[in-house]
Write a protein that holds these residues in place. Sequence first.
Motif, PDB file in Angstrom:
ATOM      1  N   ALA A 116       0.961  -1.140  -0.020  1.00 59.08           N
ATOM      2  CA  ALA A 116       0.024  -0.165  -0.058  1.00 59.08           C
ATOM      3  C   ALA A 116       0.722   1.287  -0.049  1.00 59.08           C
ATOM      4  O   ALA A 116       0.470   2.087  -0.540  1.00 59.08           O
ATOM      5  CB  ALA A 116      -0.947   0.061   1.129  1.00 59.08           C
ATOM      6  N   HIS A 117       1.908   1.188   0.644  1.00 55.18           N
ATOM      7  CA  HIS A 117       3.002   2.459   0.592  1.00 55.18           C
ATOM      8  C   HIS A 117       3.751   2.438  -0.679  1.00 55.18           C
ATOM      9  O   HIS A 117       3.995   3.559  -1.191  1.00 55.18           O
ATOM     10  CB  HIS A 117       3.823   2.310   2.030  1.00 55.18           C
ATOM     11  CG  HIS A 117       2.895   2.620   3.101  1.00 55.18           C
ATOM     12  ND1 HIS A 117       2.585   1.722   4.183  1.00 55.18           N
ATOM     13  CD2 HIS A 117       2.752   3.727   3.990  1.00 55.18           C
ATOM     14  CE1 HIS A 117       2.040   1.985   5.022  1.00 55.18           C
ATOM     15  NE2 HIS A 117       2.205   3.177   5.046  1.00 55.18           N
ATOM     16  N   SER A 118       4.066   1.355  -1.232  1.00 55.36           N
ATOM     17  CA  SER A 118       4.986   1.374  -2.514  1.00 55.36           C
ATOM     18  C   SER A 118       4.199   1.721  -3.541  1.00 55.36           C
ATOM     19  O   SER A 118       4.679   2.071  -4.693  1.00 55.36           O
ATOM     20  CB  SER A 118       5.837   0.072  -2.323  1.00 55.36           C
ATOM     21  OG  SER A 118       5.087  -1.011  -2.625  1.00 55.36           O
ATOM     22  N   ALA A 119       2.882   1.112  -3.527  1.00 47.20           N
ATOM     23  CA  ALA A 119       1.831   1.295  -4.979  1.00 47.20           C
ATOM     24  C   ALA A 119       0.696   1.695  -4.402  1.00 47.20           C
ATOM     25  O   ALA A 119      -0.159   1.035  -4.393  1.00 47.20           O
ATOM     26  CB  ALA A 119       2.018  -0.091  -5.573  1.00 47.20           C
ATOM     27  N   PRO A 120       0.391   2.994  -3.942  1.00 46.80           N
ATOM     28  CA  PRO A 120      -0.873   3.460  -3.392  1.00 46.80           C
ATOM     29  C   PRO A 120      -1.816   3.462  -4.448  1.00 46.80           C
ATOM     30  O   PRO A 120      -2.995   3.175  -4.277  1.00 46.80           O
ATOM     31  CB  PRO A 120      -0.318   4.711  -3.133  1.00 46.80           C
ATOM     32  CG  PRO A 120       0.811   5.296  -3.838  1.00 46.80           C
ATOM     33  CD  PRO A 120       1.642   3.945  -4.199  1.00 46.80           C
ATOM     34  N   ALA A 121      -1.543   3.303  -5.790  1.00 48.50           N
ATOM     35  CA  ALA A 121      -2.676   3.556  -7.004  1.00 48.50           C
ATOM     36  C   ALA A 121      -3.283   2.226  -6.667  1.00 48.50           C
ATOM     37  O   ALA A 121      -4.308   2.022  -7.203  1.00 48.50           O
ATOM     38  CB  ALA A 121      -1.887   3.796  -8.071  1.00 48.50           C
ATOM     39  N   ALA A 122      -2.747   1.237  -6.082  1.00 47.30           N
ATOM     40  CA  ALA A 122      -3.183  -0.452  -6.362  1.00 47.30           C
ATOM     41  C   ALA A 122      -4.246  -0.428  -5.301  1.00 47.30           C
ATOM     42  O   ALA A 122      -4.628  -1.673  -4.866  1.00 47.30           O
ATOM     43  CB  ALA A 122      -2.185  -1.467  -6.336  1.00 47.30           C
ATOM     44  N   ILE A 123      -4.436   0.396  -4.188  1.00 46.37           N
ATOM     45  CA  ILE A 123      -5.086   0.121  -2.907  1.00 46.37           C
ATOM     46  C   ILE A 123      -6.386  -0.486  -3.068  1.00 46.37           C
ATOM     47  O   ILE A 123      -6.968  -1.282  -2.514  1.00 46.37           O
ATOM     48  CB  ILE A 123      -4.832   1.389  -1.984  1.00 46.37           C
ATOM     49  CG1 ILE A 123      -3.368   1.648  -1.708  1.00 46.37           C
ATOM     50  CG2 ILE A 123      -6.041   1.147  -0.855  1.00 46.37           C
ATOM     51  CD1 ILE A 123      -3.373   2.923  -0.634  1.00 46.37           C
ATOM     52  N   PRO A 124      -7.273   0.306  -4.214  1.00 44.47           N
ATOM     53  CA  PRO A 124      -8.437  -0.237  -4.330  1.00 44.47           C
ATOM     54  C   PRO A 124      -8.638  -1.793  -4.638  1.00 44.47           C
ATOM     55  O   PRO A 124      -9.309  -2.454  -4.229  1.00 44.47           O
ATOM     56  CB  PRO A 124      -8.983   0.519  -5.672  1.00 44.47           C
ATOM     57  CG  PRO A 124      -8.392   1.775  -5.576  1.00 44.47           C
ATOM     58  CD  PRO A 124      -6.592   1.370  -4.920  1.00 44.47           C
ATOM     59  N   LEU A 125      -7.543  -2.325  -5.526  1.00 44.13           N
ATOM     60  CA  LEU A 125      -7.315  -3.697  -5.635  1.00 44.13           C
ATOM     61  C   LEU A 125      -7.159  -4.513  -4.383  1.00 44.13           C
ATOM     62  O   LEU A 125      -7.639  -5.679  -4.311  1.00 44.13           O
ATOM     63  CB  LEU A 125      -6.284  -4.072  -6.630  1.00 44.13           C
ATOM     64  CG  LEU A 125      -6.456  -3.630  -7.933  1.00 44.13           C
ATOM     65  CD1 LEU A 125      -5.120  -4.000  -8.906  1.00 44.13           C
ATOM     66  CD2 LEU A 125      -7.704  -4.173  -8.945  1.00 44.13           C
ATOM     67  N   MET A 126      -6.438  -4.135  -3.648  1.00 42.55           N
ATOM     68  CA  MET A 126      -6.068  -4.888  -2.242  1.00 42.55           C
ATOM     69  C   MET A 126      -7.154  -4.299  -1.187  1.00 42.55           C
ATOM     70  O   MET A 126      -6.954  -5.118   0.078  1.00 42.55           O
ATOM     71  CB  MET A 126      -4.429  -4.562  -1.922  1.00 42.55           C
ATOM     72  CG  MET A 126      -4.458  -3.307  -1.485  1.00 42.55           C
ATOM     73  SD  MET A 126      -2.515  -3.126  -1.156  1.00 42.55           S
ATOM     74  CE  MET A 126      -1.804  -3.136  -2.797  1.00 42.55           C
ATOM     75  N   ALA A 127      -7.975  -3.630  -1.362  1.00 39.77           N
ATOM     76  CA  ALA A 127      -8.891  -3.220  -0.071  1.00 39.77           C
ATOM     77  C   ALA A 127      -9.766  -4.268   0.431  1.00 39.77           C
ATOM     78  O   ALA A 127      -9.637  -4.505   1.451  1.00 39.77           O
ATOM     79  CB  ALA A 127      -9.983  -2.204  -0.551  1.00 39.77           C
ATOM     80  N   LYS A 128     -10.156  -5.186  -0.275  1.00 39.53           N
ATOM     81  CA  LYS A 128     -10.919  -6.415   0.299  1.00 39.53           C
ATOM     82  C   LYS A 128      -9.754  -7.486   1.164  1.00 39.53           C
ATOM     83  O   LYS A 128     -10.256  -7.685   2.060  1.00 39.53           O
ATOM     84  CB  LYS A 128     -11.714  -7.222  -0.865  1.00 39.53           C
ATOM     85  CG  LYS A 128     -12.466  -8.157  -0.159  1.00 39.53           C
ATOM     86  CD  LYS A 128     -13.376  -8.794  -1.520  1.00 39.53           C
ATOM     87  CE  LYS A 128     -14.154  -9.896  -0.806  1.00 39.53           C
ATOM     88  NZ  LYS A 128     -14.846 -10.575  -1.932  1.00 39.53           N
ATOM     89  N   PRO A 129      -8.917  -7.769   0.477  1.00 35.46           N
ATOM     90  CA  PRO A 129      -7.881  -8.601   1.105  1.00 35.46           C
ATOM     91  C   PRO A 129      -7.370  -7.930   2.148  1.00 35.46           C
ATOM     92  O   PRO A 129      -6.868  -8.530   3.116  1.00 35.46           O
ATOM     93  CB  PRO A 129      -6.969  -9.229  -0.007  1.00 35.46           C
ATOM     94  CG  PRO A 129      -6.860  -8.346  -1.006  1.00 35.46           C
ATOM     95  CD  PRO A 129      -8.284  -7.860  -0.864  1.00 35.46           C
ATOM     96  N   LEU A 130      -6.911  -6.570   2.169  1.00 36.29           N
ATOM     97  CA  LEU A 130      -6.448  -5.869   3.471  1.00 36.29           C
ATOM     98  C   LEU A 130      -7.588  -5.966   4.405  1.00 36.29           C
ATOM     99  O   LEU A 130      -7.009  -6.096   5.729  1.00 36.29           O
ATOM    100  CB  LEU A 130      -6.138  -4.537   2.901  1.00 36.29           C
ATOM    101  CG  LEU A 130      -5.763  -3.579   3.993  1.00 36.29           C
ATOM    102  CD1 LEU A 130      -4.060  -4.005   4.229  1.00 36.29           C
ATOM    103  CD2 LEU A 130      -5.512  -2.082   3.374  1.00 36.29           C
TER     104      LEU A 130
END
Length: 377
Positions: free
Chosen positions: A238-252
């Motif tokens: 999330a810190h290194s690729a903030p633009a991808a946070i929507p993709l990892m929101a559910k698993p996070l």
Amino acid sequence: MDFDLSWVLWGLPIAFVLGWLASRLDLRQMRIENRQAPKAYFRGLNFLLNEQQDQAIDAFIEAVQNDPDTSELHFALGNLFRRRGEYERAVRVHEHLLSRGDLSRADRHRAQHALALDFLKAGLLDRAEEALRKLEGTAFEGQALLALLAIYERSRDWPQASEIAQKLEASGQGSFGGRQAHYLCEQATSAPPAQAEQLLRQAMELARGAARPGIDLAALQRRAGDAGTAFRTLSTIAHSAPAAIPLMAKPLTEAAMASGEQAEALKILHGSYELAPSLDVLEGIVALEPDATAAREWYVKHLEREPSLVAATKWLAGEKLEHEQFHPFVQSALDHAVKPLTRYRCAACGFEAKQHFWQCPGCQAWDSYPARRVEEL
């Protein structure tokens, strides 16, 4: 018998006249043939410019018959056959060119490349691969390597694709680190857990700014029952690729709830939402919010910032209407209406899908799907 010198004197002029007549006849025939070949050639070009491909092919065939040694006419004819989908005829033309002993080295390489394209267009990938391999060290090597890369990607031969990508990068064709990371991730999907983790960590080293290796690694850790490590992996991504946070929101969100890291996860999701409101991030916040009333208010906050039918539908699902008996029908209609809006769309070809793809199933492009839903584009 006495030799009569007068016959010699008469014979020399006669022989000269006969030789002159023969040469004139040869020159005349040559001029006729030379006029016929360009005439047929230019007629073919005229048909081609007018998009009359059938007539163009007939004209080029006539030109080739008048001058079978003209390689350019063969190339034009072979390309026409390929464009029309007549791959067998295109293959015969280019194989005929390759069989000629008088063909220059450059034209031989050109014919080999054209033959490879014929096989590629015809879907004969094994023969296309063989033909492309023969172009190594030629002027067509770069194009051949790109075509080989496409073949190995289509056949999901990731080790071979990685080898070709390394050659392309070494030859200055661009950076292929991101693609090679994808190849490692693809290999990890069918590898045993220990080997899969090794491949994913190798991909993370190869493409440090890429989100996929970390997301896949976190999924592997979750399957192993280590939710805490999975959450830390996703936090790092999330810190290194903030633009991808929507993709990892559910698993996070799921990893945070399983490891008791809800507060840290909310901090990450709030920060992402403030920078760029997202439906997936919104869903993560709603799921992690301890107060149910405050959680539902997030849908209203989102509607104040973004006119979203998806958010409105989710908010309405928990509301009580005046005519409660009609609520299920209204909700069903809204759920049906928002389905197309929750898909992902390829930026290269427009192919839409319910799930996010790292490689588009339609155009085979990598990383062409934005991390946002159709409604947010």
